[in-house]
Design a protein around this motif. Structure first.
Motif, PDB file in Angstrom:
ATOM      1  N   THR A  96     -10.669  -0.831  -0.640  1.00  0.00           N
ATOM      2  CA  THR A  96      -9.387  -2.176  -0.806  1.00  0.00           C
ATOM      3  C   THR A  96      -9.681  -2.329   0.572  1.00  0.00           C
ATOM      4  OG1 THR A  96      -7.822  -1.498  -0.051  1.00  0.00           O
ATOM      5  CG2 THR A  96      -7.344  -1.062  -2.255  1.00  0.00           C
TER       6      THR A  96
ATOM      7  N   TYR B 249       0.954  -1.323  -0.024  1.00  0.00           N
ATOM      8  CA  TYR B 249       0.355   0.185   0.031  1.00  0.00           C
ATOM      9  C   TYR B 249       0.874   1.115   0.560  1.00  0.00           C
ATOM     10  CZ  TYR B 249      -4.156  -2.392   0.355  1.00  0.00           C
ATOM     11  OH  TYR B 249      -5.034  -3.370  -0.047  1.00  0.00           O
TER      12      TYR B 249
ATOM     13  N   ALA C 181      -7.545   4.819   0.394  1.00  0.00           N
ATOM     14  CA  ALA C 181      -7.177   3.196   0.266  1.00  0.00           C
ATOM     15  C   ALA C 181      -7.612   1.912   0.455  1.00  0.00           C
ATOM     16  CB  ALA C 181      -5.669   3.174   0.118  1.00  0.00           C
TER      17      ALA C 181
END
Length: 283
Positions: free
Chosen positions: A224, A117, A220
């Motif tokens: 995800t 990430y 993020a």
């Protein structure tokens, strides 16, 4: 511990940064012993791997969490990878390559201290870093548009889905630290001589970008957090409580895998156990 799991769109400012659990250290000792025994079974079973991903701002407590949560593991059963700035060799491959080759084998735990990430966090805050990847379609920062990030998130989701379908159980923990607590921890690094080595002036530069990082983390996480690879936002201001929460989530989730059990002995071996005992006694 379901309250920490991200199952719908979240706002980080609405997620707690501090939860204090009574006797957190004592409870952690109990749960990590259970985790250690479960890991032995996972190793013998040999069909699942476990990937634990840790993300968080500087000083969030990733290193100490790894040390305390996995203290009772057999050393052969857990491998920790701390991902720093990509090396020259790593930059000659796609950005997921170094993470793929570090994945745990079946039967083992892998811990990523900072993870894949970083490629949608640090690089999003500092898009110039992307140029170092020498991607054919990216010749300048102007080429790094929304479509670029959309594609990268899609690639990460596909990567995680693939390894999950291949037998890797994925945990992703965001250590949700408050800005005030980060300041206190940075000051401790400066005030205690034995902690000075942990401090870098770059920490202060990145701290000035706190709000930008929070936006990137939130995006993020929301893009995800999937059932096959969920995110958990862990209140990180109180370290003992954060460690216990992470350990409890891992243990409770793995206990749901009722097919993780020690393999049955071969019938011939099982039938002759007493014979083998006698042979050893008669030596």
């Amino acid at each position: 511990m379901s309250e920490y799991k991200v199952t719908s769109k979240i706002s980080l400012k609405d997620r707690p940064t501090k939860v204090v659990i009574d006797d957190a250290e004592k409870q952690l000792k109990k749960i990590r012993k259970k985790l250690g025994k479960l890991q032995d079974t996972l190793y013998a079973h040999g069909k699942y791997a476990v990937l634990v991903c840790l993300q968080g701002m500087d000083t969030a407590g990733k290193d100490s969490l790894i040390r305390e949560v996995f203290k009772d593991f057999n050393a052969r059963g857990v491998v920790v990878h701390s991902f720093k700035v990509p090396t020259e060799l790593e930059l000659k491959h796609d950005y997921l390559w170094r993470h793929y080759i570090a994945l745990p084998a079946r039967g083992k735990f892998g811990v990523f201290n900072r993870t894949h990430y970083e490629n949608v966090l640090v690089t999003r805050v500092h898009p110039g870093y992307i140029l170092g990847e020498n991607i054919p379609s990216v010749n300048s920062v102007e080429d790094i548009d929304d479509a670029f990030w959309d594609k990268r998130f899609e690639q990460i989701n596909n990567f995680e889905k693939h390894i999950a379908e291949s037998g890797t159980i994925i945990f992703k923990f965001f250590l949700n630290l408050s800005k005030e607590e980060q300041k206190n921890r940075l000051l401790r690094r400066l005030n205690k001589q034995e902690k000075n080595w942990k401090f870098s002036p770059g920490d202060l530069k990145e701290r000035k970008l706190w709000d930008t990082y929070q936006v990137c983390y939130e995006d993020a996480i929301n893009r995800t957090s999937k059932e096959y690879a969920p995110w958990y936002t862990i209140p990180a201001d109180d370290k003992p409580s954060a460690r216990y929460i992470v350990a409890k989530i891992i243990y409770d989730t793995l206990k749901e895998y009722t097919d993780i059990e020690e393999p049955e002995l071969d019938d011939d071996i099982k039938a002759n156990i007493e014979l083998y005992k006698q042979q050893l006694k008669n030596e």
